[in-house]
Scaffold this active site. Structure first.
Site, mmCIF file in Angstrom:
data_model
loop_
_atom_site.group_PDB
_atom_site.id
_atom_site.type_symbol
_atom_site.label_atom_id
_atom_site.label_comp_id
_atom_site.label_asym_id
_atom_site.label_seq_id
_atom_site.Cartn_x
_atom_site.Cartn_y
_atom_site.Cartn_z
ATOM 1 N N HIS A 428 63.809 14.962 49.356
ATOM 2 C CA HIS A 428 64.791 14.120 50.045
ATOM 3 C C HIS A 428 64.194 12.736 50.338
ATOM 4 O O HIS A 428 64.753 11.711 49.951
ATOM 5 C CB HIS A 428 65.220 14.821 51.351
ATOM 6 N N GLU A 429 63.028 12.734 50.986
ATOM 7 C CA GLU A 429 62.416 11.447 51.355
ATOM 8 C C GLU A 429 61.973 10.680 50.115
ATOM 9 O O GLU A 429 62.101 9.455 50.059
ATOM 10 C CB GLU A 429 61.232 11.660 52.302
ATOM 11 N N ASP A 504 72.405 10.758 57.167
ATOM 12 C CA ASP A 504 72.462 9.767 56.085
ATOM 13 C C ASP A 504 73.910 9.534 55.669
ATOM 14 O O ASP A 504 74.349 8.405 55.473
ATOM 15 C CB ASP A 504 71.691 10.271 54.854
HETATM 16 ZN ZN ZN Z 1 67.514 11.021 54.649
#
Ligand code: ZN
Ligand code: ADP
Length: 619
Positions: A428-429, A504
């Site tokens: 994800h990051e 997000d």
């Molecule tokens: Zn994120």
């Protein structure tokens, strides 16, 4: 509640003790041997008695051998008839000295009144303490009308402690504006002689922590006058009318101490546009606001009280507040720019021992968007961090660590994360970071980490190279792709998405919404705004946005937002699927080291880019 019960027991205990004392005192009266009438009669007949003192129902009998007896008789019956009833002959009584004393004095009154008074007294005391308890809980409900303003009397403070403009770093324009106010306070004559009207109110506008309170105190410090501090929300309490009377009280105190400064924090709590509220408290606010206006209008030209009010919502203020003669001066405080951040850091670093290699400039560069309060907090956290390591000096590592702590909350290394979760977080990051690296208008990546912090499972920081006040559509579109990079990466790799992407998604949607409705950045909808944030106030919160467009537009807005979000997702997906090796590389390093700093990340990306170029050339 607990302490009420505790108090009750204390009183109960005291009551028992007092009554025990009282009764034992009554018993021991005279310090003599008790006897009954029969014994007394016997002694009289035997000629042993010297005198009898009658005191109410008590007979204090003195015998010839100088010992004493106390005898209790029936109430209301006289001694002589009593004795004759018992067959004492008058001859026997004749030599006796009989004295009748009024049962006066303390003991009489105590004996008759105490049984009534004591319970009353105890109940009274009990109620009194109960009230005090309730007052404590309800915020001094008994002092309704008095203002809660706190006074900082600068004059009483020694020169060293007094806050002056020196303690406020940066904000040059604001200080220049306020220097004028200092002059009004110190030499009003100069202005009055020329027929000038000295302004009564200054409005400080700025976000939380931008130093509004600090500046107001500094003005008072520079002019060496008393400073009264109250928060707008303190005016509004549970009783209607309290606010207005507090205002009166505050201004009375201020006028008595003239020249002085009255600082009203959060004026928007009372100064919102009148008639804009729902619910009961709005009448109260209106009255309070009116009273403030009345007081300010009622100043004599020679009353030298200057009201400084602070708000971060000047847009919601009642226009009446802003009219000439009221808060007609405005001083705007922004979050500090690079130079100001350096200056603020310097001010707060004065009493903190810094290691030689510390560069406050580098810290300032990495903290755009921090307010003065954030910066002060950052240095404090760094000092605490250093102290906990038993270091004598604060070094760069402490400071960098504190930046992230202030931004994202404390690190939560102890949180146990399963291997799968860690892997998902890493992808994800890495997705965010990769998209941010590839897109040209996005701020450079500062740090990637899969250590949980505050609410976030992991994080990717990007820091602008310069302070920006304007943002372009291109930047927004690319930012949106970065925001969604994590979501897309999870999807691409695992074929599934997790709840880790929730915030997000909402951030990206919000940005798209603002682009369409507020910034006029949609080609299809054109350069207009949709909806006004003309808010209704209900329990202090915005409850709805006012719609100034038709249903037809609403549908189009939704479509437009969707198009932006989908566009961003597509863009992120392109980048991630084209740069899979880079993504894998970032993930591998993240899983191994947990964090990647800017320099390392850039080096890594350069290598990968070079490798890809070679491959492209070989094709
Ligand atoms: Zn994120
Ligand atoms: P506000 O009233 O705007 O919310 P404050 O005046 O209470 O903010 O500021 C909070 C703290 O932040 C101050 O006590 C001070 O330590 C720090 N601070 C804010 N701005 C500055 C500045 N310009 N210079 C130095 N310190 C500042």
């Amino acid at each position: 509640m607990k302490s009420i019960i505790k108090n009750f027991f204390i009183f109960f205990f005291i009551f028992i003790v007092i009554s025990a004392l009282f009764y034992s005192a009554a018993d021991e009266r005279g310090n003599t041997a008790p006897a009954d009438i029969g014994q007394l009669v016997e002694k009289i007949n035997g000629g042993e008695v010297a005198s009898i003192v009658v005191q109410g129902d008590i007979l204090n009998v003195e015998l010839k051998d100088a010992s004493m007896l106390t005898v209790k008789k029936e109430t209301g019956e006289s001694l002589s008839s009593l004795l004759s009833n018992f067959g004492v002959t008058p001859e026997k009584l004749a030599p006796l000295r009989i004295e009748v004393k009024d049962e006066s004095g303390l003991s009489f009154w105590l004996a008759t009144l105490l049984p009534f008074l004591l319970p009353l007294l105890l109940i009274g005391v009990f109620i009194y303490f109960m009230m005090r308890q309730i007052q404590g809980a309800n915020g001094r409900a008994m002092m309704f009308g008095q203002s809660q303003a706190r006074e900082f009397n600068n004059q009483n403070q020694d020169k060293k402690k007094r806050i002056t403009f020196k303690d406020v770093a940066g904000v040059k324009e604001a200080k220049e504006e306020l220097a004028e106010v200092v002059e009004f306070l110190t030499s009003p004559k100069k202005f009055l002689e020329l027929g000038a009207r000295i302004p009564k109110g200054v409005l400080l506008v700025g976000g939380p922590g931008t130093g509004k309170t600090l500046l107001a105190k500094a003005v008072a410090g520079e002019a060496d006058v008393p400073f009264f501090h109250i928060s707008g929300s303190e005016f509004v309490e549970m009783f209607v009318g309290v606010g207005a009377s507090r205002v009166r009280d505050l201004f009375k105190r201020a006028k008595k101490n003239s020249p002085c400064i009255v600082f009203i924090d959060e004026i928007d709590a009372v100064g919102r546009q009148r008639g804009a509220g729902l619910g009961g408290s709005h009448d109260e606010r209106e009255q309070t606001l009116n009273q403030i206006l009345v007081e300010m209008d009622g100043f004599e030209p020679t009353t030298n009280v200057i009201v400084i009010a602070a708000t971060n919502r000047p847009d919601v203020l009642d226009p009446a507040l802003l009219r000439p003669g009221r808060f007609d001066r405005r001083v705007v405080l922004d979050n500090p720019d690079l130079q100001d951040r350096i200056a603020i850091l310097k001010v707060h670093a004065t009493h903190k021992p810094l290691a030689k290699e510390v560069s406050l400039r580098r810290i300032a560069e990495r903290t755009p968007g921090f307010s003065g309060a954030d910066l002060a907090n950052l240095l404090n956290e760094a000092a605490i961090f250093a102290a906990r390591e038993n270091k004598k000096l604060i070094d760069m590592r402490h400071l960098f660590e504190s930046i992230e702590k202030v931004m994202l909350g404390p690190e939560r290394k102890s949180r146990i994360i399963s291997e799968t979760e860690q892997k998902i977080t890493a992808y994800h990051e890495a997705g965010h970071a990769l998209v941010a690296h590839v897109l040209p208008h996005v701020d450079p990546v500062q740090k990637i980490s899969i250590i949980s912090r505050g609410m976030a499972g992991g994080y990717m920081l990007k820091v602008p190279t310069e302070d920006k006040r304007m943002h372009s559509k291109t930047e927004f579109i690319e930012d949106m792709a970065v925001m969604l990079g994590g979501y897309v990466s999870e999807q691409e790799i695992f074929g599934d998405v997790t709840t880790g992407a929730t915030s997000d998604l909402s951030k990206a949607t919000e940005l798209a919404h603002d682009m369409v409705t507020t910034y006029g950045m949609s080609e299809h909808l054109g350069p207009r705004t949709f909806g006004s944030k003309d808010e209704l106030v209900f329990l202090g919160r915005e409850i709805r946005e006012q719609r100034d467009y038709s249903e037809k537009w609403a549908e189009k807005i939704d479509e437009e937002i969707m198009a932006y979000v989908n566009g961003a997702v597509a863009r992120a997906r392109d980048i991630i699927s084209q740069h899979k090796p880079a993504l894998e590389k970032i993930v591998a390093v993240l899983l191994e080291k947990e964090t990647i700093e800017k320099e390392e990340f850039e080096e890594m990306m350069n290598e990968v880019d070079a490798g890809e170029e070679e491959k492209d050339a070989g094709k």
